[in-house]
Design a protein around this motif. Sequence first.
Motif, short mmCIF file in Angstrom:
data_model
loop_
_atom_site.label_atom_id
_atom_site.label_comp_id
_atom_site.label_asym_id
_atom_site.label_seq_id
_atom_site.Cartn_x
_atom_site.Cartn_y
_atom_site.Cartn_z
N GLY A 166 -31.38 27.11 -6.79
CA GLY A 166 -31.42 25.94 -7.67
C GLY A 166 -32.24 24.84 -7.07
N ALA A 167 -32.53 23.85 -7.91
CA ALA A 167 -33.39 22.75 -7.47
C ALA A 167 -32.59 21.56 -6.94
CB ALA A 167 -34.28 22.29 -8.63
N ARG A 168 -31.34 21.42 -7.35
CA ARG A 168 -30.53 20.27 -6.92
C ARG A 168 -29.82 20.62 -5.61
NH1 ARG A 168 -26.98 18.21 -11.84
NH2 ARG A 168 -26.59 16.58 -10.30
N VAL A 169 -30.51 20.35 -4.52
CA VAL A 169 -30.03 20.76 -3.21
C VAL A 169 -28.70 20.09 -2.85
CG1 VAL A 169 -30.55 20.79 -0.74
CG2 VAL A 169 -32.37 21.24 -2.42
N ALA A 170 -28.53 18.83 -3.21
CA ALA A 170 -27.30 18.12 -2.85
C ALA A 170 -26.09 18.79 -3.50
CB ALA A 170 -27.39 16.66 -3.29
N ALA A 171 -26.22 19.17 -4.79
CA ALA A 171 -25.11 19.83 -5.47
C ALA A 171 -24.83 21.20 -4.86
CB ALA A 171 -25.42 19.97 -6.96
N LEU A 172 -25.90 21.95 -4.52
CA LEU A 172 -25.72 23.26 -3.91
C LEU A 172 -25.12 23.14 -2.52
CD1 LEU A 172 -28.99 25.11 -4.99
CD2 LEU A 172 -26.68 25.41 -5.88
N ALA A 173 -25.44 22.06 -1.82
CA ALA A 173 -24.88 21.85 -0.48
C ALA A 173 -23.36 21.69 -0.56
CB ALA A 173 -25.51 20.64 0.17
N ARG A 174 -22.88 21.00 -1.59
CA ARG A 174 -21.43 20.86 -1.76
C ARG A 174 -20.79 22.21 -2.04
NH1 ARG A 174 -23.20 16.14 -4.42
NH2 ARG A 174 -23.05 17.13 -6.49
N LEU A 175 -21.45 23.00 -2.87
CA LEU A 175 -20.94 24.34 -3.17
C LEU A 175 -20.95 25.21 -1.92
CD1 LEU A 175 -20.01 26.61 -5.04
CD2 LEU A 175 -22.40 26.94 -5.72
N ALA A 176 -22.04 25.16 -1.16
CA ALA A 176 -22.14 25.95 0.07
C ALA A 176 -21.05 25.56 1.06
CB ALA A 176 -23.52 25.78 0.70
N ALA A 177 -20.78 24.26 1.17
CA ALA A 177 -19.73 23.80 2.09
C ALA A 177 -18.36 24.34 1.68
CB ALA A 177 -19.72 22.27 2.14
N ALA A 178 -18.09 24.34 0.38
CA ALA A 178 -16.81 24.86 -0.10
C ALA A 178 -16.70 26.35 0.17
CB ALA A 178 -16.67 24.57 -1.60
N LEU A 179 -17.77 27.10 -0.05
CA LEU A 179 -17.75 28.54 0.20
C LEU A 179 -17.53 28.83 1.68
CD1 LEU A 179 -20.68 29.62 -2.13
CD2 LEU A 179 -18.28 30.27 -2.40
N ARG A 180 -18.21 28.09 2.54
CA ARG A 180 -18.05 28.32 3.98
C ARG A 180 -16.63 28.00 4.43
NH1 ARG A 180 -23.72 25.24 4.65
NH2 ARG A 180 -25.10 27.01 4.21
N THR A 181 -16.02 27.00 3.80
CA THR A 181 -14.65 26.64 4.16
C THR A 181 -13.68 27.78 3.88
OG1 THR A 181 -15.09 24.30 3.72
CG2 THR A 181 -12.79 24.98 3.75
N ILE A 182 -13.92 28.54 2.81
CA ILE A 182 -13.01 29.64 2.49
C ILE A 182 -13.43 30.95 3.15
CG2 ILE A 182 -12.41 28.56 0.30
CD1 ILE A 182 -14.06 30.73 -1.11
N GLY A 183 -14.52 30.92 3.95
CA GLY A 183 -14.91 32.10 4.70
C GLY A 183 -16.03 32.90 4.10
N VAL A 184 -16.76 32.32 3.14
CA VAL A 184 -17.89 33.01 2.52
C VAL A 184 -19.18 32.30 2.95
CG1 VAL A 184 -19.02 33.64 0.35
CG2 VAL A 184 -16.54 33.75 0.54
N GLY A 185 -20.09 33.03 3.58
CA GLY A 185 -21.35 32.44 4.01
C GLY A 185 -22.24 32.13 2.82
N ALA A 186 -23.02 31.07 2.90
CA ALA A 186 -23.88 30.67 1.79
C ALA A 186 -25.18 30.09 2.31
CB ALA A 186 -23.16 29.66 0.90
N ASP A 187 -26.29 30.51 1.71
CA ASP A 187 -27.61 29.97 2.01
C ASP A 187 -28.22 29.42 0.73
OD1 ASP A 187 -27.57 30.83 4.74
OD2 ASP A 187 -27.95 32.87 4.01
#
Length: 344
Positions: A166-187
Amino acid sequence: MCAEYTTFGLAPAMRAGGVLTDGGYQVHRDFVDFIVDGRPLLFRLSDLDAVSPLASDVPPAIFTAQVRSLLLESPAPLPGGRYVVYGCPECEDLACGAVTAVIQGDGEDVVWRDFAWQTGEHADLELNGYHGIGPFRFRGAEYRAALSALLNGSAADTRRRVLLIGARVAALARLAAALRTIGVGADIAHDADNVPADELRGYGAVAFAPGTGERERAAVRRAFTHAGVPVACVDGLAPIVPLLVAQIEHALDRSPLEQRRLTGLTATGGEADVEVTSACRVTLTAYRLDRLSRTHTHEIFDGVLEPGRHRIALDAKAVRGRSFVVARTSGGVLVTAVADGGAH
Protein backbone atom coordinates in the motif's frame (compact mmCIF):
# COMPACT_ATOMS: atom_id res chain seq x y z
CA MET A 1 -7.37 -51.53 28.13
CA CYS A 2 -9.08 -50.62 24.86
CA ALA A 3 -9.12 -53.22 22.12
CA GLU A 4 -10.60 -51.17 19.24
CA TYR A 5 -8.15 -49.37 17.00
CA THR A 6 -8.37 -45.62 16.46
CA THR A 7 -6.72 -43.80 13.55
CA PHE A 8 -3.96 -41.33 14.32
CA GLY A 9 -2.78 -38.40 12.25
CA LEU A 10 -1.43 -34.88 12.41
CA ALA A 11 -2.56 -31.64 10.78
CA PRO A 12 -1.57 -27.96 10.91
CA ALA A 13 -3.64 -25.91 13.31
CA MET A 14 -3.69 -22.37 14.60
CA ARG A 15 -4.52 -20.50 17.76
CA ALA A 16 -5.73 -17.26 16.21
CA GLY A 17 -4.11 -14.10 17.47
CA GLY A 18 -5.85 -10.77 17.46
CA VAL A 19 -6.26 -7.24 18.74
CA LEU A 20 -8.85 -7.37 21.52
CA THR A 21 -11.53 -4.79 22.20
CA ASP A 22 -10.02 -3.95 25.59
CA GLY A 23 -6.74 -2.93 23.92
CA GLY A 24 -4.95 -6.17 24.71
CA TYR A 25 -3.53 -8.75 22.33
CA GLN A 26 -3.92 -12.48 21.85
CA VAL A 27 -0.80 -14.25 20.61
CA HIS A 28 -0.84 -16.11 17.28
CA ARG A 29 0.40 -19.71 17.59
CA ASP A 30 0.87 -22.22 14.78
CA PHE A 31 1.03 -25.82 15.94
CA VAL A 32 0.45 -29.38 14.83
CA ASP A 33 -2.75 -30.91 16.18
CA PHE A 34 -3.52 -34.57 16.83
CA ILE A 35 -6.18 -36.02 14.50
CA VAL A 36 -8.00 -38.91 16.15
CA ASP A 37 -10.51 -40.82 14.03
CA GLY A 38 -10.35 -38.04 11.45
CA ARG A 39 -11.18 -35.24 13.89
CA PRO A 40 -8.94 -32.85 15.86
CA LEU A 41 -8.58 -34.14 19.41
CA LEU A 42 -8.79 -30.54 20.66
CA PHE A 43 -12.39 -30.32 19.43
CA ARG A 44 -13.41 -32.96 21.98
CA LEU A 45 -12.40 -30.53 24.74
CA SER A 46 -15.21 -28.00 24.07
CA ASP A 47 -14.01 -24.39 24.30
CA LEU A 48 -10.49 -25.04 25.60
CA ASP A 49 -7.99 -22.40 24.45
CA ALA A 50 -4.78 -24.42 24.15
CA VAL A 51 -2.05 -25.64 21.78
CA SER A 52 -0.22 -28.93 21.46
CA PRO A 53 3.48 -29.19 22.43
CA LEU A 54 4.26 -29.33 18.69
CA ALA A 55 4.29 -25.58 18.12
CA SER A 56 6.17 -24.07 15.21
CA ASP A 57 7.65 -21.20 17.20
CA VAL A 58 9.60 -23.27 19.73
CA PRO A 59 13.34 -23.78 19.15
CA PRO A 60 14.09 -26.72 16.81
CA ALA A 61 15.87 -28.69 19.53
CA ILE A 62 12.84 -28.43 21.85
CA PHE A 63 10.44 -29.31 19.03
CA THR A 64 12.50 -32.40 18.20
CA ALA A 65 12.61 -33.38 21.86
CA GLN A 66 8.81 -33.10 22.07
CA VAL A 67 8.35 -35.33 19.03
CA ARG A 68 10.79 -37.94 20.31
CA SER A 69 9.06 -37.87 23.68
CA LEU A 70 5.70 -38.66 22.04
CA LEU A 71 7.48 -41.44 20.16
CA LEU A 72 8.33 -42.86 23.61
CA GLU A 73 12.06 -42.51 22.95
CA SER A 74 12.56 -40.72 26.28
CA PRO A 75 10.99 -41.02 29.75
CA ALA A 76 7.63 -39.38 30.43
CA PRO A 77 8.08 -35.77 31.61
CA LEU A 78 5.45 -36.13 34.37
CA PRO A 79 4.95 -38.75 37.08
CA GLY A 80 2.79 -41.76 36.26
CA GLY A 81 3.85 -41.91 32.63
CA ARG A 82 1.94 -38.72 31.83
CA TYR A 83 2.57 -36.37 28.90
CA VAL A 84 1.27 -32.89 28.15
CA VAL A 85 -1.12 -33.10 25.21
CA TYR A 86 -2.33 -29.47 25.23
CA GLY A 87 -0.97 -26.51 27.17
CA CYS A 88 -1.45 -22.78 27.71
CA PRO A 89 -0.96 -20.88 24.41
CA GLU A 90 0.50 -17.85 26.16
CA CYS A 91 3.16 -19.33 28.43
CA GLU A 92 2.91 -23.15 28.28
CA ASP A 93 3.36 -23.27 32.07
CA LEU A 94 1.84 -26.33 33.72
CA ALA A 95 0.64 -24.07 36.54
CA CYS A 96 -1.78 -22.43 34.07
CA GLY A 97 -3.28 -25.84 33.45
CA ALA A 98 -2.75 -28.48 30.79
CA VAL A 99 -4.45 -31.53 29.35
CA THR A 100 -2.29 -34.57 30.10
CA ALA A 101 -2.59 -38.26 29.35
CA VAL A 102 -0.77 -41.49 29.99
CA ILE A 103 1.00 -42.56 26.79
CA GLN A 104 2.44 -46.05 26.71
CA GLY A 105 3.44 -48.79 24.34
CA ASP A 106 1.51 -52.05 24.28
CA GLY A 107 3.39 -54.41 22.01
CA GLU A 108 3.55 -52.68 18.63
CA ASP A 109 0.60 -50.45 19.53
CA VAL A 110 0.55 -47.10 21.33
CA VAL A 111 -2.20 -46.26 23.80
CA TRP A 112 -3.33 -42.84 25.08
CA ARG A 113 -5.49 -43.06 28.20
CA ASP A 114 -6.54 -41.37 31.45
CA PHE A 115 -6.89 -37.84 30.09
CA ALA A 116 -7.02 -35.18 32.79
CA TRP A 117 -6.76 -31.44 33.46
CA GLN A 118 -3.55 -30.97 35.44
CA THR A 119 -2.08 -27.93 37.21
CA GLY A 120 0.54 -29.56 39.39
CA GLU A 121 2.95 -32.46 39.48
CA HIS A 122 0.22 -35.08 39.89
CA ALA A 123 -3.14 -35.47 38.14
CA ASP A 124 -6.35 -36.10 40.09
CA LEU A 125 -8.37 -38.37 37.80
CA GLU A 126 -11.32 -38.49 40.19
CA LEU A 127 -11.68 -34.71 40.30
CA ASN A 128 -10.24 -33.54 36.98
CA GLY A 129 -10.34 -36.53 34.65
CA TYR A 130 -11.85 -36.31 31.16
CA HIS A 131 -13.94 -39.41 31.65
CA GLY A 132 -15.57 -39.29 28.23
CA ILE A 133 -12.32 -39.16 26.23
CA GLY A 134 -10.29 -42.24 25.36
CA PRO A 135 -8.67 -44.58 25.81
CA PHE A 136 -7.31 -44.62 22.26
CA ARG A 137 -5.33 -47.47 20.76
CA PHE A 138 -3.22 -46.54 17.73
CA ARG A 139 -1.45 -48.87 15.32
CA GLY A 140 2.23 -48.38 16.04
CA ALA A 141 3.35 -48.08 12.41
CA GLU A 142 0.76 -45.39 11.63
CA TYR A 143 1.51 -43.50 14.85
CA ARG A 144 5.28 -43.52 14.39
CA ALA A 145 5.09 -42.63 10.68
CA ALA A 146 2.98 -39.53 11.38
CA LEU A 147 5.27 -38.23 14.11
CA SER A 148 8.50 -39.17 12.32
CA ALA A 149 7.39 -37.05 9.35
CA LEU A 150 7.90 -34.01 11.59
CA LEU A 151 11.56 -34.95 12.01
CA ASN A 152 12.45 -35.62 8.37
CA GLY A 153 11.07 -32.41 6.93
CA SER A 154 8.01 -33.84 5.22
CA ALA A 155 5.55 -32.12 7.52
CA ALA A 156 3.48 -29.18 6.26
CA ASP A 157 5.21 -25.80 6.27
CA THR A 158 3.80 -22.86 8.20
CA ARG A 159 4.80 -19.35 7.21
CA ARG A 160 3.97 -16.61 9.66
CA ARG A 161 5.15 -13.59 7.70
CA VAL A 162 2.92 -11.19 5.81
CA LEU A 163 3.78 -8.74 3.03
CA LEU A 164 1.77 -5.52 3.37
CA ILE A 165 1.21 -3.61 0.12
CA GLY A 166 0.00 0.00 0.00
CA ALA A 167 0.91 3.63 -0.36
CA ARG A 168 -0.06 4.88 3.12
CA VAL A 169 3.03 3.80 5.02
CA ALA A 170 1.93 5.27 8.36
CA ALA A 171 -1.30 3.24 8.35
CA LEU A 172 0.55 0.07 7.31
CA ALA A 173 3.12 0.67 10.05
CA ARG A 174 0.35 0.56 12.66
CA LEU A 175 -0.94 -2.68 11.16
CA ALA A 176 2.57 -4.16 11.05
CA ALA A 177 3.14 -3.24 14.71
CA ALA A 178 -0.10 -4.96 15.73
CA LEU A 179 0.81 -8.10 13.76
CA ARG A 180 4.28 -8.25 15.29
CA THR A 181 2.78 -7.89 18.76
CA ILE A 182 0.71 -11.03 18.26
CA GLY A 183 3.68 -12.94 16.81
CA VAL A 184 3.18 -12.49 13.07
CA GLY A 185 6.06 -10.95 11.11
CA ALA A 186 5.16 -8.16 8.69
CA ASP A 187 7.04 -6.24 5.99
CA ILE A 188 5.83 -3.17 4.11
CA ALA A 189 6.38 -2.51 0.39
CA HIS A 190 4.86 -0.64 -2.55
CA ASP A 191 5.19 -3.68 -4.80
CA ALA A 192 6.92 -7.07 -5.18
CA ASP A 193 8.95 -6.25 -8.29
CA ASN A 194 12.45 -7.72 -8.46
CA VAL A 195 12.06 -9.55 -5.14
CA PRO A 196 13.91 -12.93 -5.28
CA ALA A 197 11.74 -16.05 -5.21
CA ASP A 198 13.49 -17.31 -2.08
CA GLU A 199 12.43 -14.16 -0.27
CA LEU A 200 8.83 -14.41 -1.50
CA ARG A 201 8.65 -17.98 -0.18
CA GLY A 202 8.89 -16.62 3.34
CA TYR A 203 5.42 -15.06 3.17
CA GLY A 204 2.23 -16.88 4.04
CA ALA A 205 -0.01 -14.02 2.92
CA VAL A 206 -0.05 -10.73 1.05
CA ALA A 207 -2.37 -8.03 2.36
CA PHE A 208 -3.44 -5.12 0.17
CA ALA A 209 -4.32 -1.97 2.04
CA PRO A 210 -7.75 -0.48 1.32
CA GLY A 211 -7.45 1.83 -1.68
CA THR A 212 -4.72 -0.18 -3.43
CA GLY A 213 -5.45 -0.16 -7.16
CA GLU A 214 -6.27 -3.30 -9.11
CA ARG A 215 -3.22 -2.81 -11.34
CA GLU A 216 -0.91 -2.85 -8.32
CA ARG A 217 -2.69 -5.89 -6.87
CA ALA A 218 -2.41 -7.80 -10.15
CA ALA A 219 1.32 -7.01 -10.43
CA VAL A 220 1.99 -8.40 -6.95
CA ARG A 221 0.00 -11.55 -7.68
CA ARG A 222 1.98 -12.04 -10.90
CA ALA A 223 5.28 -11.69 -9.02
CA PHE A 224 4.33 -14.53 -6.68
CA THR A 225 2.97 -16.64 -9.55
CA HIS A 226 6.15 -16.22 -11.62
CA ALA A 227 8.20 -17.19 -8.56
CA GLY A 228 6.10 -20.34 -8.17
CA VAL A 229 5.04 -19.31 -4.68
CA PRO A 230 1.42 -19.98 -3.67
CA VAL A 231 0.27 -17.25 -1.32
CA ALA A 232 -3.02 -16.17 0.23
CA CYS A 233 -4.12 -12.69 -0.84
CA VAL A 234 -6.09 -10.42 1.47
CA ASP A 235 -8.05 -7.43 0.17
CA GLY A 236 -8.36 -5.10 3.13
CA LEU A 237 -11.99 -4.28 3.82
CA ALA A 238 -11.44 -1.04 5.72
CA PRO A 239 -8.63 0.91 7.46
CA ILE A 240 -9.43 -0.64 10.85
CA VAL A 241 -6.42 -2.40 12.40
CA PRO A 242 -8.28 -5.12 14.39
CA LEU A 243 -10.39 -5.91 11.33
CA LEU A 244 -7.34 -6.19 9.05
CA VAL A 245 -5.53 -8.35 11.62
CA ALA A 246 -8.53 -10.69 11.68
CA GLN A 247 -8.55 -10.91 7.86
CA ILE A 248 -4.84 -11.75 7.84
CA GLU A 249 -5.23 -14.33 10.62
CA HIS A 250 -7.89 -16.07 8.55
CA ALA A 251 -5.59 -16.04 5.50
CA LEU A 252 -2.76 -17.60 7.53
CA ASP A 253 -4.93 -20.52 8.66
CA ARG A 254 -3.39 -23.64 7.11
CA SER A 255 -5.71 -26.15 8.78
CA PRO A 256 -7.78 -28.34 6.42
CA LEU A 257 -11.23 -26.89 5.76
CA GLU A 258 -12.95 -30.06 6.94
CA GLN A 259 -11.16 -29.83 10.30
CA ARG A 260 -12.05 -26.26 11.17
CA ARG A 261 -14.36 -25.39 14.02
CA LEU A 262 -15.69 -22.04 12.78
CA THR A 263 -16.95 -22.59 9.23
CA GLY A 264 -19.49 -19.93 8.32
CA LEU A 265 -20.28 -16.25 8.89
CA THR A 266 -22.69 -13.91 7.14
CA ALA A 267 -24.35 -10.74 8.42
CA THR A 268 -27.22 -8.47 7.50
CA GLY A 269 -28.36 -5.34 9.26
CA GLY A 270 -30.45 -7.40 11.66
CA GLU A 271 -28.54 -10.58 12.43
CA ALA A 272 -25.37 -12.60 12.02
CA ASP A 273 -25.45 -16.23 10.87
CA VAL A 274 -22.64 -18.29 12.47
CA GLU A 275 -21.83 -21.94 11.80
CA VAL A 276 -19.61 -24.14 14.00
CA THR A 277 -18.76 -27.84 13.75
CA SER A 278 -18.23 -28.52 17.45
CA ALA A 279 -19.11 -26.90 20.76
CA CYS A 280 -16.89 -23.87 21.32
CA ARG A 281 -16.79 -20.37 22.68
CA VAL A 282 -17.49 -17.76 20.00
CA THR A 283 -17.16 -14.00 20.22
CA LEU A 284 -18.72 -11.58 17.73
CA THR A 285 -17.43 -8.03 17.41
CA ALA A 286 -18.84 -5.33 15.13
CA TYR A 287 -16.71 -2.53 13.67
CA ARG A 288 -18.30 0.54 12.08
CA LEU A 289 -16.89 3.52 10.22
CA ASP A 290 -18.91 6.72 10.62
CA ARG A 291 -19.09 9.56 8.12
CA LEU A 292 -15.88 11.05 9.51
CA SER A 293 -14.06 7.70 9.09
CA ARG A 294 -13.92 7.18 12.84
CA THR A 295 -14.01 3.59 14.08
CA HIS A 296 -16.69 2.39 16.50
CA THR A 297 -16.39 -1.03 18.15
CA HIS A 298 -19.22 -3.05 19.70
CA GLU A 299 -19.09 -6.44 21.40
CA ILE A 300 -22.09 -8.36 20.07
CA PHE A 301 -21.86 -11.84 21.56
CA ASP A 302 -19.64 -13.96 23.79
CA GLY A 303 -20.76 -17.48 24.60
CA VAL A 304 -20.52 -21.20 23.88
CA LEU A 305 -22.34 -22.41 20.77
CA GLU A 306 -23.30 -26.00 20.05
CA PRO A 307 -22.59 -27.57 16.63
CA GLY A 308 -24.76 -26.17 13.85
CA ARG A 309 -25.94 -22.80 12.53
CA HIS A 310 -26.90 -19.99 14.87
CA ARG A 311 -28.61 -16.66 14.26
CA ILE A 312 -27.47 -13.89 16.56
CA ALA A 313 -29.21 -10.54 16.68
CA LEU A 314 -27.17 -7.45 15.82
CA ASP A 315 -27.72 -4.12 17.52
CA ALA A 316 -28.88 -1.72 14.81
CA LYS A 317 -26.70 1.04 16.26
CA ALA A 318 -23.63 -1.17 15.99
CA VAL A 319 -23.99 -1.95 12.29
CA ARG A 320 -25.52 1.12 10.70
CA GLY A 321 -23.53 2.58 7.82
CA ARG A 322 -20.35 0.83 6.71
CA SER A 323 -19.99 -2.06 9.13
CA PHE A 324 -18.19 -5.37 9.55
CA VAL A 325 -18.46 -8.36 11.88
CA VAL A 326 -15.60 -10.52 13.18
CA ALA A 327 -16.36 -13.98 14.58
CA ARG A 328 -13.61 -15.57 16.63
CA THR A 329 -12.89 -18.86 18.35
CA SER A 330 -9.59 -19.91 19.92
CA GLY A 331 -8.73 -21.78 16.71
CA GLY A 332 -9.95 -19.50 13.96
CA VAL A 333 -11.50 -16.24 12.85
CA LEU A 334 -13.89 -15.15 10.11
CA VAL A 335 -14.72 -11.67 8.83
CA THR A 336 -17.66 -10.37 6.83
CA ALA A 337 -19.08 -7.06 5.71
CA VAL A 338 -22.62 -6.40 6.88
CA ALA A 339 -24.85 -6.79 3.83
CA ASP A 340 -26.52 -3.59 2.58
CA GLY A 341 -24.57 -1.58 5.13
CA GLY A 342 -27.02 -2.37 7.90
CA ALA A 343 -29.61 0.09 9.12
CA HIS A 344 -29.22 3.81 8.41
